[in-house]
Design a protein around this motif. Structure first.
Motif: not given
Lengths: 133, 209
Positions: A41, A49-50, A76-77, A79-80, B74-75, B83-84, B87, B90, B120-121
């Motif tokens: 960011d 993500l943003a 990974l981002l 895919r998520t 994630i953010s 992400p890991l 995930t 979540r 899986a991720l």
């Protein structure tokens, strides 16, 4: 012709994503929306993500968006993000298994021909098969 | 001593993870510096600090608490751990009951769902020298001891995670930046497995085992 499929390039580096997008935009004859999502960011090395969400929103016309990521957390981002895409999204978003620069060039070229989102993603993946020597 | 994994315990778990990760951020960074890009400690510190900031203090649903935690990770984290771990939390959250808390057995099953999501991720299997090497034995140990109650199961899971992390030292990495190092990745503790051991140790700390 309907609006062409958009492309989003995800990299750890803002400069790398923007540079790859510049090349791919030219290959798409300026008709294809190629948007960079590079760096974190604050513009440092990383992923965001943003930034990804904003880039997809800009590239999405309803025809779909193909994502191409560089390595590691970019993948990974992406895919998520794809897994979380809401049912009522404006159009499909596919993550291509493709190298960043070559995949972006192939995807933009295919998109400019009016190919659908699956075909554009497949064109990006096919870039792995294009040997240079 | 807690019998049920409720929203209050879920919030406390996230708070304690944030504290422990912050304390160990330099150490995790050093582990990552040996075979990765050195940002694991800083990334996780930022991520869990964000997760604490996003804690839902009003809900009585452990599921809602940890769903928000996953989203915050994630953010906020611009590295693979976002992400890991996002995930992980979540997926395990969605496996918890929709309202209220969870029994030890339900939490054990949820921990397994969480690690399945991570696999899986990231595509990592056990033995690839990743966080999976700590999370898989932790979930198994928790499920096996769930009938002894939440504290005992959490302690067993924490111990299994620590042993799993320690066992990554001789392994050759097959995922992430370290996988490019080949045999030079051997002889180092995997930073993701180390942070996963911290996460499970925090759970044991919180439920009073």
């Amino acid at each position: 012709m309907a609006s062409p499929v958009g492309i989003v390039l995800i990299s750890h580096s803002r400069a790398l994503a923007e540079g790859a997008a510049e090349v791919a935009t030219a290959m798409g004859l300026g008709e294809v929306a190629v948007r960079p999502a590079g760096g974190d960011d604050d513009g440092r090395l990383g992923t965001s993500l943003a930034l990804l969400e904003r880039a997809v929103d800009e590239a999405q016309t309803g025809a779909g968006v193909v994502l191409i990521a560089d390595v590691g957390s970019s993948v990974l981002l992406a895919r998520t993000y794809v897994a979380d895409l809401p049912e009522d999204a404006l159009g499909p978003v596919l993550l291509a298994d493709a190298p960043l620069v070559e995949g972006a060039v192939a995807a933009a070229s295919a998109s400019a021909t009016g190919a659908d989102v699956e075909t554009v993603a497949a064109a990006a993946a096919d870039a792995y098969a294009h040997r240079k020597l | 001593m807690a019998d049920e994994f409720d929203a209050g315990i879920a919030r406390e778990w996230v708070r304690v993870i944030a504290v422990r990760v912050s304390e160990q951020a330099t150490y995790l960074g050093e582990l990552d510096g040996a075979i990765g890009d050195g940002d694991h400690g800083g990334n996780l510190d930022r991520g869990f600090a964000a997760a604490v900031g996003k804690l839902d203090r009003t809900t009585d649903s452990a599921r809602e608490v940890l769903t928000a935690t996953g989203g915050a990770l994630i953010s906020a984290v611009g590295g693979a751990s976002g992400p890991l771990y996002g995930t992980y939390f979540r997926k395990l959250a969605r496996a918890l009951p929709e309202h209220g808390g969870a029994s030890a057995a339900e939490l054990g099953a949820a921990l397994q769902v969480g690690v399945d999501g991570v696999r899986a991720l990231g595509g990592a299997a056990e033995g690839d020298k990743t966080m999976v090497d700590a999370l898989v034995p932790a979930a198994a140990a928790f499920a096996e001891t769930a009938t002894d109650g939440l504290p005992a199961a959490a302690v067993a899971a924490a111990e299994a995670a620590r042993r799993g992390a320690d066992a990554t030292v001789p392994l050759r990495a097959r995922k992430g930046r370290a996988s490019y190092l080949g045999e030079r990745s051997e002889g180092h503790l995997d930073p993701g497995a180390a942070s996963s051991a911290l996460v499970l140790a925090a759970l044991a700390e919180v439920v009073g085992g």
